[in-house]
Design an enzyme around this catalytic site. Structure first.
Site, mmCIF file in Angstrom:
data_model
loop_
_atom_site.group_PDB
_atom_site.id
_atom_site.type_symbol
_atom_site.label_atom_id
_atom_site.label_comp_id
_atom_site.label_asym_id
_atom_site.label_seq_id
_atom_site.Cartn_x
_atom_site.Cartn_y
_atom_site.Cartn_z
ATOM 1 N N LYS A 54 25.319 65.206 98.117
ATOM 2 C CA LYS A 54 24.193 66.143 98.242
ATOM 3 C C LYS A 54 22.870 65.402 98.060
ATOM 4 C CE LYS A 54 27.031 70.018 96.705
ATOM 5 N NZ LYS A 54 27.522 70.827 95.598
ATOM 6 N N GLN A 98 26.150 71.642 89.211
ATOM 7 C CA GLN A 98 27.476 71.457 89.807
ATOM 8 C C GLN A 98 28.544 72.122 88.932
ATOM 9 O OE1 GLN A 98 28.091 69.897 92.872
ATOM 10 N NE2 GLN A 98 30.141 70.686 92.583
ATOM 11 N N ASP A 121 21.779 77.451 95.535
ATOM 12 C CA ASP A 121 23.231 77.622 95.666
ATOM 13 C C ASP A 121 23.573 79.093 95.947
ATOM 14 O OD1 ASP A 121 25.113 75.657 95.753
ATOM 15 O OD2 ASP A 121 25.304 75.428 93.569
#
Ligand code: NDP
Length: 287
Positions: A54, A98, A121
């Site tokens: 990412k 994460q 997200d």
């Protein structure tokens, strides 16, 4: 005739180039350079790979990526304090924590602590609520990537019967919301199947589009797919011999489907692409 391949890698390259052009134009107009903060807690090797990919993608499209790595022993209070600092930092437009997190940390509390304006997200309840109400601020990355794969490959969605196998908050549930929404990229008739559904094959055989998001190799076999249907394979399963496979019996299903996503090179690259898209939009002053 073998299925048309829905090439996620190629579309990801195209869409990342579009985002890079948007970033360059934003900065040229005197706007901010979009910045993504990534937060990784603990030593999970797969998480390290995901975050590294990412961050690299961010830098490729001209965004700033700031990484915070915390030990597995980090307390919830310490993590929330970091997220609060990132929420207040004007150079950070998107925050990605994460998952999974170590057991001493409550995932829901962390998701809810991210500012909804930086929730790239798209897991915060406010973001989910806006999506459900039909006014999305950020769209969740994997479902949005799947929708783009279908739209940009001219797979008809409006009026189609989509059967999604899997009802997680990350993939199945938000994808259903997006595809049933009124308007472009939506207007599908959506069925969601899960581990308690009876006769999965009878459901998937009715589908114009089958989406498999389960995490079980060879769950979707050729006899479960109507000839000519489009098949999207979200699953990522590591076999004992090290190979990465999806949930679909690719070799057999590709012989009868109209279109199919490969694994790897299908949905995976699109997920990162839509994260970049969200971070770019989070930095656009109009929002
Ligand atoms: P979850 O484990 O959260 O959800 C799996 C879903 O599959 C559940 O709804 C479960 O049902 C359902 N299920 C399990 N067994 C069956 C069965 N035999 N028949 C029908 N349904 C079943 O997984 P995720 O949604 O997080 O991920 C799914 C897969 O997608 C994984 O392989 C993951 O690695 C991959 N993935 C890939 C991404 C990418 O970028 N390519 C991104 C995110 C995920 P129930 O709810 O009843 O338990």
């Amino acid at each position: 005739m073998p299925a048309r391949i829905l090439d996620g890698k190629a579309l990801a390259d195209t869409m990342q180039a579009e985002t890079a052009a948007g970033v360059a134009e934003l900065v040229a107009r005197g706007g901010p350079k979009p910045g993504l903060a990534t937060v990784l807690v603990g030593e999970d090797p797969a998480s390290h790979v995901y975050v590294r990919n990412k961050r690299r993608a961010c830098e490729r499209v001209g965004m700033t990526s700031v990484h915070h790595e915390l030990p597995a022993t980090t307390s919830q209070a310490e993590l929330l304090a970091l997220i609060n600092r990132l929420n207040a930092d004007p150079s950070v437009h998107g925050i990605l924590v994460q998952l999974p997190l170590p057991p001493q940390i409550d995932e829901r509390a962390v998701i809810q602590s991210v500012s909804p304006l930086k929730d790239v997200d798209a897991f915060h309840p406010e973001t989910v609520g806006l999506l459900a109400a039909g006014h999305p601020r950020f769209r969740p990355c994997t479902p949005h990537g799947i929708q783009q794969l279908l739209v940009r490959n001219n797979v008809p969605i409006a009026g189609a019967h989509v059967v999604i196998v899997g009802r997680s908050n990350i993939v199945g549930k938000p994808l259903a919301l997006m595809l049933m929404q009124k308007g472009p990229g939506g207007d599908a008739t959506v069925t969601i199947a899960h581990s308690r559904s009876r006769d999965l094959g009878a459901l998937t055989r009715q589908a114009d589009i089958v989406v498999a998001a389960v995490g079980r190799p060879i769950l979707i076999t050729a006899d479960m797919v109507r000839p000519g249907a489009a098949v999207v394979d979200v699953g990522m399963n590591r076999l004992p011999d090290g190979r990465l496979v999806g949930d679909v019996d690719y070799a057999a299903v590709a012989q009868i489907a109209g279109a199919i996503t490969p694994v790897p090179g299908g949905v995976g690259p699109m997920t990162i692409t839509m994260l970049l898209h969200n971070t770019f939009h989070a930095a656009c002053p109009a929002r």
